[in-house]
Design a protein around this motif. Structure first.
Motif, PDB file in Angstrom:
ATOM      1  N   VAL A  34      14.255  -2.429 -28.253  1.00  0.00           N
ATOM      2  CA  VAL A  34      14.357  -1.679 -29.507  1.00  0.00           C
ATOM      3  C   VAL A  34      13.382  -2.227 -30.543  1.00  0.00           C
ATOM      4  N   LEU A  35      13.329  -3.547 -30.689  1.00  0.00           N
ATOM      5  CA  LEU A  35      12.412  -4.142 -31.667  1.00  0.00           C
ATOM      6  C   LEU A  35      10.954  -3.932 -31.266  1.00  0.00           C
ATOM      7  N   ALA A  36      10.695  -3.935 -29.967  1.00  0.00           N
ATOM      8  CA  ALA A  36       9.333  -3.623 -29.514  1.00  0.00           C
ATOM      9  C   ALA A  36       8.976  -2.185 -29.877  1.00  0.00           C
ATOM     10  N   LEU A  37       9.951  -1.295 -29.766  1.00  0.00           N
ATOM     11  CA  LEU A  37       9.709   0.095 -30.154  1.00  0.00           C
ATOM     12  C   LEU A  37       9.469   0.202 -31.654  1.00  0.00           C
ATOM     13  N   TYR A  38      10.252  -0.560 -32.444  1.00  0.00           N
ATOM     14  CA  TYR A  38      10.002  -0.600 -33.887  1.00  0.00           C
ATOM     15  C   TYR A  38       8.555  -0.997 -34.177  1.00  0.00           C
ATOM     16  N   ALA A  39       8.107  -2.077 -33.504  1.00  0.00           N
ATOM     17  CA  ALA A  39       6.747  -2.574 -33.733  1.00  0.00           C
ATOM     18  C   ALA A  39       5.717  -1.541 -33.330  1.00  0.00           C
ATOM     19  N   THR A  40       5.976  -0.840 -32.215  1.00  0.00           N
ATOM     20  CA  THR A  40       5.034   0.193 -31.766  1.00  0.00           C
ATOM     21  C   THR A  40       4.982   1.345 -32.754  1.00  0.00           C
ATOM     22  N   ARG A  41       6.150   1.730 -33.276  1.00  0.00           N
ATOM     23  CA  ARG A  41       6.182   2.829 -34.237  1.00  0.00           C
ATOM     24  C   ARG A  41       5.430   2.471 -35.511  1.00  0.00           C
ATOM     25  N   GLU A  42       5.513   1.206 -35.913  1.00  0.00           N
ATOM     26  CA  GLU A  42       4.820   0.800 -37.138  1.00  0.00           C
ATOM     27  C   GLU A  42       3.301   0.831 -36.971  1.00  0.00           C
ATOM     28  N   THR A  43       2.832   0.715 -35.725  1.00  0.00           N
ATOM     29  CA  THR A  43       1.380   0.774 -35.499  1.00  0.00           C
ATOM     30  C   THR A  43       0.861   2.199 -35.584  1.00  0.00           C
ATOM     31  N   LEU A  44       1.746   3.187 -35.426  1.00  0.00           N
ATOM     32  CA  LEU A  44       1.326   4.590 -35.534  1.00  0.00           C
ATOM     33  C   LEU A  44       1.207   4.963 -37.004  1.00  0.00           C
ATOM     34  N   THR A  45       0.083   5.430 -37.390  1.00  0.00           N
ATOM     35  CA  THR A  45      -0.124   5.805 -38.790  1.00  0.00           C
ATOM     36  C   THR A  45      -0.739   7.196 -38.870  1.00  0.00           C
ATOM     37  N   ARG A  46      -0.505   7.821 -39.964  1.00  0.00           N
ATOM     38  CA  ARG A  46      -1.147   9.094 -40.279  1.00  0.00           C
ATOM     39  C   ARG A  46      -1.262   9.183 -41.787  1.00  0.00           C
ATOM     40  N   THR A  47      -2.129  10.026 -42.261  1.00  0.00           N
ATOM     41  CA  THR A  47      -2.331  10.170 -43.700  1.00  0.00           C
ATOM     42  C   THR A  47      -1.097  10.782 -44.331  1.00  0.00           C
ATOM     43  N   PRO A  48      -0.452  10.119 -45.276  1.00  0.00           N
ATOM     44  CA  PRO A  48       0.749  10.683 -45.896  1.00  0.00           C
ATOM     45  C   PRO A  48       0.400  11.914 -46.728  1.00  0.00           C
ATOM     46  N   PHE A  49       1.391  12.727 -46.998  1.00  0.00           N
ATOM     47  CA  PHE A  49       1.175  13.935 -47.781  1.00  0.00           C
ATOM     48  C   PHE A  49       1.032  13.581 -49.260  1.00  0.00           C
ATOM     49  N   ASP A  50       0.279  14.413 -49.961  1.00  0.00           N
ATOM     50  CA  ASP A  50      -0.071  14.153 -51.354  1.00  0.00           C
ATOM     51  C   ASP A  50       1.151  14.324 -52.262  1.00  0.00           C
ATOM     52  N   PRO A  51       1.525  13.298 -53.027  1.00  0.00           N
ATOM     53  CA  PRO A  51       2.697  13.436 -53.903  1.00  0.00           C
ATOM     54  C   PRO A  51       2.490  14.423 -55.038  1.00  0.00           C
ATOM     55  N   THR A  52       1.243  14.702 -55.392  1.00  0.00           N
ATOM     56  CA  THR A  52       1.017  15.661 -56.485  1.00  0.00           C
ATOM     57  C   THR A  52       1.400  17.080 -56.085  1.00  0.00           C
ATOM     58  N   LYS A  53       1.487  17.351 -54.778  1.00  0.00           N
ATOM     59  CA  LYS A  53       1.875  18.686 -54.315  1.00  0.00           C
ATOM     60  C   LYS A  53       3.371  18.941 -54.488  1.00  0.00           C
ATOM     61  N   GLU A  54       4.115  17.887 -54.883  1.00  0.00           N
ATOM     62  CA  GLU A  54       5.553  18.069 -55.064  1.00  0.00           C
ATOM     63  C   GLU A  54       5.868  18.983 -56.237  1.00  0.00           C
ATOM     64  N   VAL A  55       4.893  19.183 -57.132  1.00  0.00           N
ATOM     65  CA  VAL A  55       5.103  20.145 -58.218  1.00  0.00           C
ATOM     66  C   VAL A  55       5.223  21.550 -57.649  1.00  0.00           C
ATOM     67  N   GLN A  56       4.403  21.898 -56.645  1.00  0.00           N
ATOM     68  CA  GLN A  56       4.530  23.194 -55.971  1.00  0.00           C
ATOM     69  C   GLN A  56       5.865  23.284 -55.234  1.00  0.00           C
ATOM     70  N   MET A  57       6.328  22.138 -54.701  1.00  0.00           N
ATOM     71  CA  MET A  57       7.627  22.134 -54.025  1.00  0.00           C
ATOM     72  C   MET A  57       8.736  22.539 -54.982  1.00  0.00           C
ATOM     73  N   ARG A  58       8.639  22.126 -56.230  1.00  0.00           N
ATOM     74  CA  ARG A  58       9.681  22.498 -57.197  1.00  0.00           C
ATOM     75  C   ARG A  58       9.715  24.009 -57.388  1.00  0.00           C
ATOM     76  N   ASP A  59       8.541  24.660 -57.352  1.00  0.00           N
ATOM     77  CA  ASP A  59       8.522  26.126 -57.456  1.00  0.00           C
ATOM     78  C   ASP A  59       9.184  26.772 -56.234  1.00  0.00           C
ATOM     79  N   PHE A  60       8.931  26.214 -55.042  1.00  0.00           N
ATOM     80  CA  PHE A  60       9.539  26.777 -53.841  1.00  0.00           C
ATOM     81  C   PHE A  60      11.051  26.556 -53.834  1.00  0.00           C
TER      82      PHE A  60
END
Length: 1099
Positions: A387-413
């Motif tokens: 399980v801890l090895a899986l945790y470590a493997t998951r932490e190595t996977l990265t992707r560009t996070p979504f832009d927090p400024t777009k949360e203003v459009q989320m409020r409209d939705f």
């Protein structure tokens, strides 16, 4: 001469009288040897009468006939035949005398047996019925019952009060009574069950019938030779402020860490056997006070001695002189154990894969349980490493996070959602936002919510966020009906008519890559001309290419098989995945419970929703007629579901027989393309009264006018399917009805348990409980590819998961939970990373890289996201150096903003979710940093790793008394040596220590939150949480507060981060070594098999 057969019968019966109660049966008469055997005719069949009745009949016949005495032959000389006749007459008289004696003897025997039987019945009745044994009338029984109810209420209140004094809440649970007309599932003719009657069973049946008196509800009942009253059937729910709860009923199997598998019997009050030093002193003082008061009242020595003799006995009712405790009575194979309620967290319900077979009760004496537990501990250690090895493997996977400024459009939705979100929905929205916006690693979250509780809205908001950030999103559904329903709703909420103008398409079966429509749609998807793709299994085809897939939503995950999930793993590599399920499969549920998968649960029902009334019974045309008639009378519609397509026509014929004019339409999976969806749509428009279908309507069909469902052959469905089908009705304010009709001759043990579960779990929000019951019936399966269900069965699934978490904790060493984001509420938004809107309505963020510094927009956004979510100050330093090499020296404004990122990296590492100023009573304000998951043992470890093993000067730590296990809050001042014994109190044994950690973990997981909706610290009761305190923060110059916080937080955060990295690497190395050992072992086994096969061929 012919001898009457009756005489022969008398003779035979006379010689076979048994020796009973001191009477000696007559021996064989030697005179019978003179009889000619040829003249004796035995009966062709044995009468069904008893011997005594046969003898009575013969006596009456002999008395009436008397053939040998009716002729007077006294004048003739006795001939030889007359001599024989006289001899026979004498013998006959002898026989008659013997028969009379035998009759009297058997009569005496029967009298004695009847007296013994009546006496024994009376004794058994008195022993079983107790106080009800002498009651003869309705008034007497009602009087006894009223008194019993009063005593039960008094005793229950006493149990609860005594438990509350121990810091534990105890609630008495009544056995739920379900009237016969409401789901009283009583399976008969269940395969694999056998029953045998006995005289004891007949007697108990007589007792049970004898206690059923009209007018007495909930009166005494005898079941299996035991009197069942209200107090013997009451269960308990015990819990603490820490969050742990235990709910059991008499007869439930439980597991105790120390004693093993037992059976819960009842909760009782008994004197305390182990008293603390303070309690012993108070007891002695109280007893002395009682004696002094009696002496003061001038009572004699005899009375005083009598009171002293009662100290510590049942007659001693003083709570101080004779301290009481509420205990749970648990039966084991060789003993009965009383477990105090404040230690009830050491108990758990026994659940294992083969729930049909009752577990064997453990023995308190001996080492059998310890040996079994030791084997399981070894297994959990290996599993924890994976399980801890899986945790470590998951932490190595990265992707560009979504832009927090777009949360203003989320409020409209969010404003387009026509309903008020439930509290659990709001938590899910927050959790998904944290995963997508505030974490670098891809999201892998399971949302488990009841049918109709709003899981789809969680998915829709995630889809909108993904597309608003310029990426594609896909929604995968198991059936075409559900996909069509989602398509309709997505277009309505986000399509051209909504104003958001998202490009939406649907891909389903029949739209293959060789068809014109399928080829064109695939080209649009690969070119990026489609924003949201809704589809069925066709989305998993190998020929489908996405331009920039950012999110995959999997609806009803339990409906996909192994091959589809393997394909999902390939598609989902590096992208966010959101899984929706009302009843997750056992393996998924197990992974979520163990922490391998992030899980959110929606338990709060929508307003005005009513629980669906459930009926479980055998198939009945009368019941079908009544159910459909009731629904049609109130202007509604009905579902009629069968497990097989071949059964549709037969069921339609039955309904036509009952309702000749009824309008019926069918829907199943083998209809021509799109026909099932069209039929469901026509039914939704009200053109038909009954939709006759298979399980194609299990998911996605939401028609408020349908509030009755009839499921035929219910024993053939799985539990998840039954639950989903029941969820098709009751989706409005009207009362819903579900009928599970089964075939009595087709019921098996597991199907009976599934139907019983459906009858029991009928409340709103019970989907997670259904999944847990399914886990109990089917077993835990495999986790991470390692078979361990057998190990889980040894100790029960709940205890297995607790032991697994303990092993994970031991390997990690420092299990301080991190938070995804910190809400900083300092004046002037100093140190905040939350989103704000400027005067023009555009969203701005606290951290933005100047456009001139990194000209490329895409690269600039990527670097902003990585920097914003850095987990340590070391990562930020490395990134800063990389920027200097790539783009030159940092501008002064960017350097200032980087300090804010360093602060948030520290707070997230230390589990701080809320920062703000509070008055200190000295005219200034202190800065309080709340850390819900921080525990004294964490701070003790951190302090030992700091220079000179002393906490950082300038920052104090406060622990509430309930966490420090002291009477008052514990204050640890920075810069001063600390007493480790105060922060790390040791319990009597190691198990007790780990039990306390279990309780802490439950509480921490319950309380940790990003606090994103908190606007002021006045909204939070800070006194209930562990917290850091920086004194007189308001006196520090504005603009320098971030620097001041960084100075005191940085040393501790570096210790925590270094330990977490080391633990992950250690677990990863251990898992790799284990994998190599398993590989070597497998190769060795294959070589041995190959060698043995070669030897077999050679010789």
């Amino acid at each position: 001469m012919k001898i009457p057969i009756e005489i022969v019968a008398i003779t035979i019966s006379s010689t076979l009288v048994p020796i009973t109660h001191g009477f000696v049966a007559p021996k064989w008469n030697p005179k019978l040897s003179s009889l000619n055997p040829a003249l004796i005719r035995l009966p062709t069949c044995i009468p069904s009468q008893s011997l005594a009745d046969m003898e009575d009949d013969v006596e009456r016949k002999l008395d009436n006939e008397e053939p040998l005495e009716s002729v007077d032959n006294s004048w003739r000389a006795p001939s030889r035949s007359q001599q024989s006749s006289n001899t026979f007459s004498a013998q006959l008289e002898t026989f008659k005398e013997e028969d009379r004696e035998t009759f009297e003897r058997q009569k005496t025997i029967k009298k004695i047996l009847d007296e013994d039987d009546a006496k024994w019945r009376a004794e058994r009745r008195k022993r079983i019925m107790g106080k009800y044994a002498d009651a003869k009338t309705l008034e007497e029984i009602q009087k006894i019952q009223d008194e019993e109810e009063r005593q039960i209420e008094i005793e229950n209140k006493r149990k609860a009060l005594i438990a509350e004094s121990s810091g534990v809440s105890l609630e008495i649970l009544e056995k739920e009574y379900i009237p016969e007309e409401e789901s009283n599932f009583k399976p008969q003719n269940v395969k694999g069950r056998g029953s045998s009657g006995s005289w004891f069973d007949d007697l108990d049946m007589d007792l049970e019938i004898g206690t059923k008196i009209d007018g007495v509800s909930d009166g005494p009942k005898v079941v299996n030779g035991k009197l069942l009253s209200r107090d013997t059937q009451q269960g308990i729910r015990v819990g603490s402020a820490g969050g742990w709860t235990l709910e059991v009923f008499p007869g439930d199997f439980v597991v105790h860490k120390k004693y093993g598998i037992g059976r819960f019997d009842k909760a009782i009050v008994k004197p305390k056997t182990k008293l603390s030093k303070e309690e012993e002193e108070a007891r002695a003082l109280r007893r002395n006070e009682i004696v002094k008061n009696m002496i003061k009242d001038k009572q004699n020595a005899t009375a005083i001695e009598a009171v002293v003799a009662e100290f510590g006995t049942e007659k001693d009712l003083d709570p101080i002189s004779n301290p009481q405790q509420t205990v749970l009575e648990v039966s084991y194979g060789d003993a009965t154990v009383h477990i105090p309620v404040d230690k009830a967290y050491r108990l758990s319900r026994y659940r294992a894969g083969d729930a049909v077979v009752k577990p064997r009760l453990s023995r308190v004496k001996g080492e059998a349980w310890n040996k079994a537990k030791k084997k399981v501990e070894e297994d959990t250690i290996q599993m924890a490493q994976d399980v801890l090895a899986l945790y470590a493997t998951r932490e190595t996977l990265t992707r560009t996070p979504f832009d927090p400024t777009k949360e203003v459009q989320m409020r409209d939705f969010e404003k387009t959602f026509p309903y008020e979100p439930t509290p659990d929905q709001i938590k899910c929205f927050e959790a998904v936002e944290n995963d997508m916006v505030w974490r670098n690693r891809p999201m892998d979250r399971l949302v488990c919510g009841d049918v109709g509780f709003g899981k789809t809205e969680v998915a829709f908001r995630a889809l909108f966020r993904c597309v608003a950030n310029g990426r594609q999103a896909a929604l995968l559904s198991p059936t075409g009906v559900l996909a069509a329903q989602h398509m309709k709703n997505v277009v309505k909420r986000m399509g051209e008519e909504s104003g958001f103008n998202f490009r939406i398409a649907m891909l389903r079966g029949g739209m293959g890559k060789n068809t014109k429509v399928g080829r064109e749609l695939r080209e649009q998807i690969s070119d990026g001309n489609i924003d949201i793709i809704v589809g069925t299994h066709a989305l998993l085809s190998s020929g489908l290419k996405f331009k920039d897939l950012g999110l995959l939503v999997v609806d009803e995950e339990q409906r996909f098989g192994v091959k589809q999930k393997e394909r999902l793993k390939l598609i989902c590599n590096g992208i966010d995945v959101l899984t929706l399920s009302a009843t997750p499969i056992p393996r998924t549920l197990q992974m979520s419970l163990s922490g391998i998968r992030d899980t959110s649960t929606i338990r709060s029902p929508p307003p005005m929703r009513k629980p669906t009334i459930t009926y479980v019974q055998g198939f009945s045309k009368d019941c079908v007629r009544e159910a459909i008639t009731r629904e049609l009378r109130r202007g509604g519609q009905c579902y009629y579901v069968v497990p097989r397509i071949a059964q549709l026509d037969e069921s339609e014929a039955v309904m036509k027989e009952l309702f000749p004019d009824i309008r019926i339409i069918q829907a199943h999976g083998r209809m021509p393309r799109g026909m099932a969806e069209d039929n469901v749509a026509a039914f939704a428009e009200g053109k038909h009264d009954v939709l006759l279908a298979t399980t194609v309507i299990e998911n996605g069909v939401d028609i408020p006018s349908v509030n009755t469902i009839i499921i035929s052959n219910a024993q053939a469905f799985g539990m998840s399917t039954l639950y989903q089908l029941r969820g098709r009705v009751g989706r409005s304010s009207l009362q819903g009805y579900a009928y599970f009709m089964h075939k009595d001759d087709a019921i098996t043990e597991q199907s009976a348990m599934r139907l019983q579960a459906m009858a029991d779990l009928h409340e709103l929000g019970s989907g997670f409980d259904v999944a847990n019951r399914d886990l109990e019936i089917r077993g835990a399966g495999s986790l991470l590819g390692t078979e361990q269900s057998g190990m889980a069965a040894k100790v029960g699934f709940d205890l297995y998961m607790r032991m697994l978490k303990k092993s994970i904790r031991q390997l990690r060493g420092l299990d301080l939970p991190m938070v995804p984001r910190t809400n900083v509420l300092l004046p002037g938004d100093e140190g905040s990373l939350e989103i704000t809107e400027d005067g023009s309505g555009d969203a701005t963020h606290a951290f933005k890289i100047p456009n001139k510094y990194i000209p490329d927009v895409k690269e600039r956004m990527r670097q902003e996201g990585i920097a914003r979510l850095a987990e340590s100050t070391e990562q930020l330093v490395e990134m800063t150096n990389m920027w200097k090499d790539e783009y030159g020296p940092l501008p002064m404004r960017l350097q200032s903003k980087m300090k804010t990122l360093h602060l948030h990296a520290c707070t997230r590492t230390l589990g701080i979710d809320l920062v703000g100023l509070v008055p200190n009573g000295n005219g200034s304000k202190d800065c309080v940093l709340r850390s819900p998951g921080l525990r004294p043992r964490h701070w003790a470890y951190i302090s030992q790793q700091l220079p000179k093993k002393v906490p950082t000067k300038g920052i104090d730590v406060i622990f509430p008394a309930r966490l420090a296990r002291t009477k008052e809050d514990v204050l640890i001042e920075g810069g001063n040596p600390i007493d480790l014994s105060m922060l790390q109190p040791k319990n009597e044994d190691e198990d007790e220590e780990w039990d306390a950690l279990d309780e802490e973990e439950v509480e921490a997981m319950k309380e940790i939150s990003s606090a994103m909706f908190v606007k002021s610290l006045d909204e939070v009761d800070l006194e209930e949480y562990p917290r850091f305190v920086v004194r007189n923060m308001s006196k520090i110059k504005k603009g320098s507060r971030v620097d001041a916080l960084l100075k005191v937080l940085l040393p501790a955060s570096r210790v925590v981060h270094a330990k977490q990295v080391a633990d992950k690497e250690k677990a990863k190395v251990a898992a790799e070594l284990r994998e190599k050992r398993e590989s070597i072992k497998k190769q060795k086994k294959e070589q041995e098999t190959f060698s043995s096969s070669r030897l077999g061929h050679r010789f």
